[in-house]
Design a protein around this motif. Structure first.
Motif, PDB file in Angstrom:
ATOM      1  N   GLY A 617     -44.177  10.545  58.890  1.00 42.74           N
ATOM      2  CA  GLY A 617     -44.805  10.606  57.590  1.00 42.74           C
ATOM      3  C   GLY A 617     -44.516  10.128  57.006  1.00 42.74           C
ATOM      4  O   GLY A 617     -44.874  10.082  55.947  1.00 42.74           O
ATOM      5  N   LEU A 618     -43.283   9.197  57.026  1.00 46.11           N
ATOM      6  CA  LEU A 618     -42.251   8.619  55.326  1.00 46.11           C
ATOM      7  C   LEU A 618     -42.184   7.670  55.747  1.00 46.11           C
ATOM      8  O   LEU A 618     -43.130   6.645  56.683  1.00 46.11           O
ATOM      9  CB  LEU A 618     -40.924   8.990  55.693  1.00 46.11           C
ATOM     10  N   LYS A 619     -42.460   6.536  53.948  1.00 47.86           N
ATOM     11  CA  LYS A 619     -42.576   5.514  54.609  1.00 47.86           C
ATOM     12  C   LYS A 619     -41.351   4.765  54.821  1.00 47.86           C
ATOM     13  O   LYS A 619     -40.332   5.469  54.160  1.00 47.86           O
ATOM     14  CB  LYS A 619     -43.178   5.621  52.769  1.00 47.86           C
ATOM     15  N   ILE A 620     -41.533   3.362  54.961  1.00 47.90           N
ATOM     16  CA  ILE A 620     -40.761   3.143  55.646  1.00 47.90           C
ATOM     17  C   ILE A 620     -40.034   1.649  55.418  1.00 47.90           C
ATOM     18  O   ILE A 620     -39.472   0.891  55.426  1.00 47.90           O
ATOM     19  CB  ILE A 620     -40.878   2.892  57.482  1.00 47.90           C
ATOM     20  N   LYS A 621     -41.498   1.084  54.725  1.00 42.05           N
ATOM     21  CA  LYS A 621     -41.809  -0.285  54.608  1.00 42.05           C
ATOM     22  C   LYS A 621     -42.560  -0.562  53.856  1.00 42.05           C
ATOM     23  O   LYS A 621     -43.875  -0.328  53.936  1.00 42.05           O
ATOM     24  CB  LYS A 621     -41.525  -0.840  56.105  1.00 42.05           C
ATOM     25  N   ASP A 641     -32.391   6.177  54.664  1.00 41.95           N
ATOM     26  CA  ASP A 641     -32.296   7.634  53.929  1.00 41.95           C
ATOM     27  C   ASP A 641     -32.328   8.540  52.684  1.00 41.95           C
ATOM     28  O   ASP A 641     -32.306   8.311  51.550  1.00 41.95           O
ATOM     29  CB  ASP A 641     -30.433   7.008  53.367  1.00 41.95           C
ATOM     30  N   TYR A 642     -33.514   9.387  53.123  1.00 37.66           N
ATOM     31  CA  TYR A 642     -34.346   9.568  52.705  1.00 37.66           C
ATOM     32  C   TYR A 642     -33.229  11.336  52.298  1.00 37.66           C
ATOM     33  O   TYR A 642     -32.987  11.781  53.054  1.00 37.66           O
ATOM     34  CB  TYR A 642     -36.000  10.392  52.757  1.00 37.66           C
ATOM     35  N   LYS A 643     -33.421  11.891  50.785  1.00 35.64           N
ATOM     36  CA  LYS A 643     -32.785  13.218  50.697  1.00 35.64           C
ATOM     37  C   LYS A 643     -33.213  13.971  49.350  1.00 35.64           C
ATOM     38  O   LYS A 643     -34.035  13.260  48.581  1.00 35.64           O
ATOM     39  CB  LYS A 643     -31.085  12.441  50.041  1.00 35.64           C
ATOM     40  N   GLU A 644     -32.950  14.700  49.393  1.00 34.34           N
ATOM     41  CA  GLU A 644     -34.144  16.223  49.150  1.00 34.34           C
ATOM     42  C   GLU A 644     -33.543  16.262  47.111  1.00 34.34           C
ATOM     43  O   GLU A 644     -31.999  16.010  47.450  1.00 34.34           O
ATOM     44  CB  GLU A 644     -34.118  17.408  50.154  1.00 34.34           C
ATOM     45  N   GLY A 647     -36.263  20.280  46.304  1.00 34.92           N
ATOM     46  CA  GLY A 647     -37.207  19.621  46.990  1.00 34.92           C
ATOM     47  C   GLY A 647     -38.081  18.768  47.672  1.00 34.92           C
ATOM     48  O   GLY A 647     -38.948  18.878  47.986  1.00 34.92           O
ATOM     49  N   ILE A 648     -37.915  18.103  46.914  1.00 31.89           N
ATOM     50  CA  ILE A 648     -39.078  16.572  47.054  1.00 31.89           C
ATOM     51  C   ILE A 648     -38.357  15.024  47.883  1.00 31.89           C
ATOM     52  O   ILE A 648     -36.961  15.208  46.984  1.00 31.89           O
ATOM     53  CB  ILE A 648     -39.644  15.825  45.733  1.00 31.89           C
ATOM     54  N   LYS A 649     -38.321  14.455  48.477  1.00 27.75           N
ATOM     55  CA  LYS A 649     -37.304  13.316  49.137  1.00 27.75           C
ATOM     56  C   LYS A 649     -37.714  12.152  49.113  1.00 27.75           C
ATOM     57  O   LYS A 649     -39.365  12.643  48.638  1.00 27.75           O
ATOM     58  CB  LYS A 649     -37.498  14.049  50.965  1.00 27.75           C
ATOM     59  N   PHE A 650     -36.704  11.197  48.350  1.00 23.42           N
ATOM     60  CA  PHE A 650     -36.692  10.244  48.040  1.00 23.42           C
ATOM     61  C   PHE A 650     -35.732   9.092  48.473  1.00 23.42           C
ATOM     62  O   PHE A 650     -34.473   9.554  49.398  1.00 23.42           O
ATOM     63  CB  PHE A 650     -36.248  10.470  46.215  1.00 23.42           C
ATOM     64  N   PHE A 665     -30.648  -1.716  47.353  1.00 26.81           N
ATOM     65  CA  PHE A 665     -30.367  -0.866  46.211  1.00 26.81           C
ATOM     66  C   PHE A 665     -29.701   0.447  45.992  1.00 26.81           C
ATOM     67  O   PHE A 665     -30.638   1.331  47.451  1.00 26.81           O
ATOM     68  CB  PHE A 665     -31.060  -0.629  45.195  1.00 26.81           C
ATOM     69  N   ILE A 666     -28.848   1.313  45.785  1.00 27.20           N
ATOM     70  CA  ILE A 666     -28.245   2.687  45.966  1.00 27.20           C
ATOM     71  C   ILE A 666     -28.698   3.884  45.279  1.00 27.20           C
ATOM     72  O   ILE A 666     -28.046   3.356  44.336  1.00 27.20           O
ATOM     73  CB  ILE A 666     -26.476   2.672  46.667  1.00 27.20           C
ATOM     74  N   ILE A 667     -29.453   4.643  45.301  1.00 29.71           N
ATOM     75  CA  ILE A 667     -29.799   5.525  44.505  1.00 29.71           C
ATOM     76  C   ILE A 667     -29.097   6.307  44.324  1.00 29.71           C
ATOM     77  O   ILE A 667     -28.310   6.936  44.699  1.00 29.71           O
ATOM     78  CB  ILE A 667     -31.294   6.148  44.927  1.00 29.71           C
ATOM     79  N   THR A 668     -28.670   6.318  43.019  1.00 27.83           N
ATOM     80  CA  THR A 668     -27.496   6.909  42.043  1.00 27.83           C
ATOM     81  C   THR A 668     -27.762   8.041  41.773  1.00 27.83           C
ATOM     82  O   THR A 668     -27.075   8.879  41.676  1.00 27.83           O
ATOM     83  CB  THR A 668     -26.534   6.185  41.587  1.00 27.83           C
ATOM     84  N   GLU A 669     -28.766   8.166  41.362  1.00 25.71           N
ATOM     85  CA  GLU A 669     -29.720   9.227  40.507  1.00 25.71           C
ATOM     86  C   GLU A 669     -31.182   9.595  40.531  1.00 25.71           C
ATOM     87  O   GLU A 669     -31.427   8.565  40.152  1.00 25.71           O
ATOM     88  CB  GLU A 669     -28.917   9.033  38.998  1.00 25.71           C
TER      89      GLU A 669
END
Length: 682
Positions: A617-621, A641-644, A647-650, A665-669
């Motif tokens: 169900g995740l958005k991949i593209k 690389d979805y992480k919670e 309680g919500i995955k980003f 782009f690597i999410i840092t925060e």
């Protein structure tokens, strides 16, 4: 707002590029062809059959040695990749020195030593050359093939094969060779996990003992040497290398199709099509029409001023470059014309490639084109011939191809003697646009409809291993009851649930990336119902900014501020925040499409297509279609690389593509319901 991020970073990427200005209308006037003075090559042959070529040059206190094992290519069948494994294991120590001591000694001497299935190479300062050549010779004559190093080499090879399975260019190259030469030809074979796993250490040792022999080898030594002393050194180091009976092999002769055809390989992850127009030819260095073939190819696709480049890039804007090549060979020569083009113009690019190939066959080139092609070859030849390594290479070619001793001394005269008629005759003979394989590796769902509609050629289909297959599915049936709304609802469920998502009123997402060696940071703030802010900084300095407060907005770059208006303003108003996916419920669920081995629902919304994994169900593209003066460009963004977070995955890795360039782009925060205020949208 996501589209603005893409635009901002694209603009930033372009701002780093420096475009050199050239006046292509003015050609320098060529002078008379200079007389070629090749460096003198001294030759001798050892009793074991090793042929040695030496070129003395004292400009720099350096010397190098290049060993060429000149065997015919050998088909390896179920053990494809065996010779490459053997070559990779050479240099891992010898019977007299360990691998670590060998490498440490080479490093200590500031030298370079390498090995392959086709030979070896060594270079160093003059004062260390005798010692370095001794190390190279030791590795050639007395290798140690240990089980430990063998296992490591197999593991590395398997890792490389796995990573290449998603590479469009790697798959394209593989299948092009399979179809051009045939699977039973050594050039058409390719390494597979199964073939590598079938190779044993005993196979490696047997391959070395069978084919790595001096009686079909050449040793070329170039640099600051004393020929007499070097001859004694080579005799001492290599006389102990034993000759052997090298098995003879009869190679199958590659053939062309009776009429031109399109061979298509479906790669669902392809963002552009790899096109190659290929036909087999009979051309060997020194053939009578060799020079005319070189010049014909130079005019057709030999560089940035050639016809293919000027048509497909400069005029049409289909590609970053289009080229052709004539590859002479004693075993299987080929002509190729290639281009990597946008999906949307694949069919048009095929038309233009064939048009240029047929044009040079059926119409004589202009005197100016031939004059310029000759000038280019003469200039390159004269610059290259002054290098001592070139004299050695030419001497090697004369020996390998049994050429006249004065072949290269007469090279420029033979180039200058080529006429307009010679060029056309060579093009007719070698550029077989009428009996070619047009091999296309690309995304079938984007390419095939137009290709079928606009092409008169028969289309054959092949899988990633070059096996015949059926036409790929253009889409999968959408299950009953599945709509854009259900897909988006399922996405929100996958990332944490509707209630948790509904409680999110604002988000702040910070990410870092590297762009052309520069540290890039991006801070995106969103607030319900549709407020957004994007700030792009380079090395801590704000370079780009985009703000929308729900009713109006602006973008700012390099000190220039522009208010949002027209379609851009309406588009911003139509987006939703903090999750853009809410708006996609108003889109159209168009199809199910394979993506990276998975199936994905594809929702069309405005100028974008959004892909959701049917299983997770995740958005991949996402793919945004951007209109430019050169036509439409599809710009993909990948989410992984979805992480919670609360309680919500980003997605914590977002990969954006700008033509051939990819930026991770690597999410840092990620902050939820904090770090955002109304001041951010002013």
């Amino acid at each position: 707002m996501k589209t603005k991020i893409l635009s901002l970073v694209a603009i930033l990427a372009m701002s780093f590029a420096v475009n050199a200005q050239r006046d292509l209308n003015k050609q320098p006037k060529p002078g008379p062809a200079p007389k070629v003075q090749l460096g003198k090559a001294e030759k001798f042959k050892l009793p074991n059959g090793l042929q040695v070529i030496m070129v003395e040059n004292h400009k720099l206190p350096r010397a190098s040695a290049s060993l060429t094992i000149d065997n015919k290519p050998v088909a390896e069948g179920s053990k494809a990749g065996l010779a490459d494994l053997m070559g990779g294991l050479l240099g891992n120590g010898t019977t007299s020195i360990s691998k670590d001591d060998f490498n440490e000694k080479v490093d200590y001497l500031g030298a370079f030593v390498s090995y392959s299935k086709d030979g070896a190479y060594a270079s160093s300062l003059k004062k260390y050359f005798s010692e370095v050549l001794g190390l190279m010779a030791d590795g050639v004559k007395n290798p140690v093939f240990s089980q430990e190093e063998f296992d490591k080499a197999v593991a590395r090879t398997l890792d490389g094969l796995k990573s290449n399975e998603k590479s469009v260019s790697a798959i394209a190259s593989r299948v092009q060779d399979v179809l051009t030469y045939g699977k039973n030809h050594p050039y058409g074979e390719f390494t597979t996990p199964e073939s590598i796993k079938s190779v044993t250490l005993a196979d490696v040792k047997n391959n070395y003992n069978t084919y790595y022999r001096p009686n079909n080898s050449y040793l070329v030594i170039v640099g600051d040497i004393n020929p007499a002393k070097t001859k004694k050194l080579v005799t001492k180091l290599f006389s102990g290398w034993k000759a052997g009976n090298i098995p003879s092999a009869t190679l199958p002769k590659p053939t062309n199709p009776t009429t031109t055809e399109i061979d298509f390989i479906d790669m669902p992850n392809a963002v552009q099509s790899e096109i190659a127009v290929i036909n087999n030819i009979d051309l060997v260095l020194g053939d009578k029409d060799y020079y005319a073939a070189l010049l014909a190819n130079n005019i057709l696709g030999g560089g940035g001023t050639a016809r293919l480049f000027m048509n497909l890039r400069e005029d049409k804007g289909y590609t970053y470059g289009s080229y052709s090549s004539v590859r002479q060979s004693r075993n299987a020569a080929t002509f190729r014309a290639t281009a990597a083009v946008r999906n949307m113009v694949t069919d048009s690019s095929v038309v233009e490639l064939q048009k240029e190939i047929n044009k040079i066959r059926y119409q004589k080139v202009s005197p100016e084109e031939l004059k310029n092609a000759k000038a280019k070859y003469i200039g390159n030849f004269v610059m290259d011939v002054q290098k001592p390594r070139t004299a050695a290479r030419y001497a090697l070619n004369i020996a390998r191809y049994n050429l006249p001793a004065d072949f290269y001394e007469n090279y420029l005269a033979n180039i200058n003697a080529v006429t307009l008629e010679d060029v056309q005759n060579a093009a007719i003979k070698y550029f077989r646009g009428d009996k070619a394989r047009i091999i296309i590796t690309g995304k079938g769902i984007d390419v095939l409809k137009n290709l079928e509609k606009n092409s008169d050629y028969k289309i054959n289909y092949f899988d990633k291993k070059g096996n015949p297959t059926t036409k790929p599915e253009m889409s999968l049936p959408i299950p009953a009851g599945v709509t854009a709304t259900t897909v988006i609802d399922n996405y929100f469920k996958a990332i944490g649930g509707k209630s948790k998502v509904g409680n999110v009123k604002s988000t702040m997402i910070s990410s870092n990336a590297k762009l052309q060696g520069m540290q890039l940071s991006l801070v995106q703030k969103n607030a319900a119902p549709n407020k957004s802010s994007v700030v792009v900084s380079v090395m801590g300095n704000v370079m780009q900014k985009m703000v929308f407060d729900g009713t109006k907005g602006y973008q700012e770059a390099r000190g220039q501020k522009k208010e949002l208006e027209g379609k851009e303003l309406e588009k911003a108003k139509g987006e939703s925040a903090p999750f853009a996916d809410n708006a996609y419920k108003n889109g159209k669920l168009e199809r199910i499409e394979p993506v990276e081995g998975k199936s994905a629902y594809v929702i069309k919304y405005g100028d974008s297509e959004i892909f959701y994994d049917t299983t997770s169900g995740l958005k991949i593209k996402e793919i945004e279609t951007i209109k430019t003066p050169q036509g439409e460009i599809k710009s993909p963004t990948l989410f992984s690389d979805y992480k919670e977070v609360n309680g919500i995955k980003f997605p914590h890795k977002v990969t954006r593509s700008f033509g051939p360039q990819k930026v991770d782009f690597i999410i840092t925060e990620v902050k939820i319901n904090e770090g955002v205020s109304d001041a951010d949208f002013k």
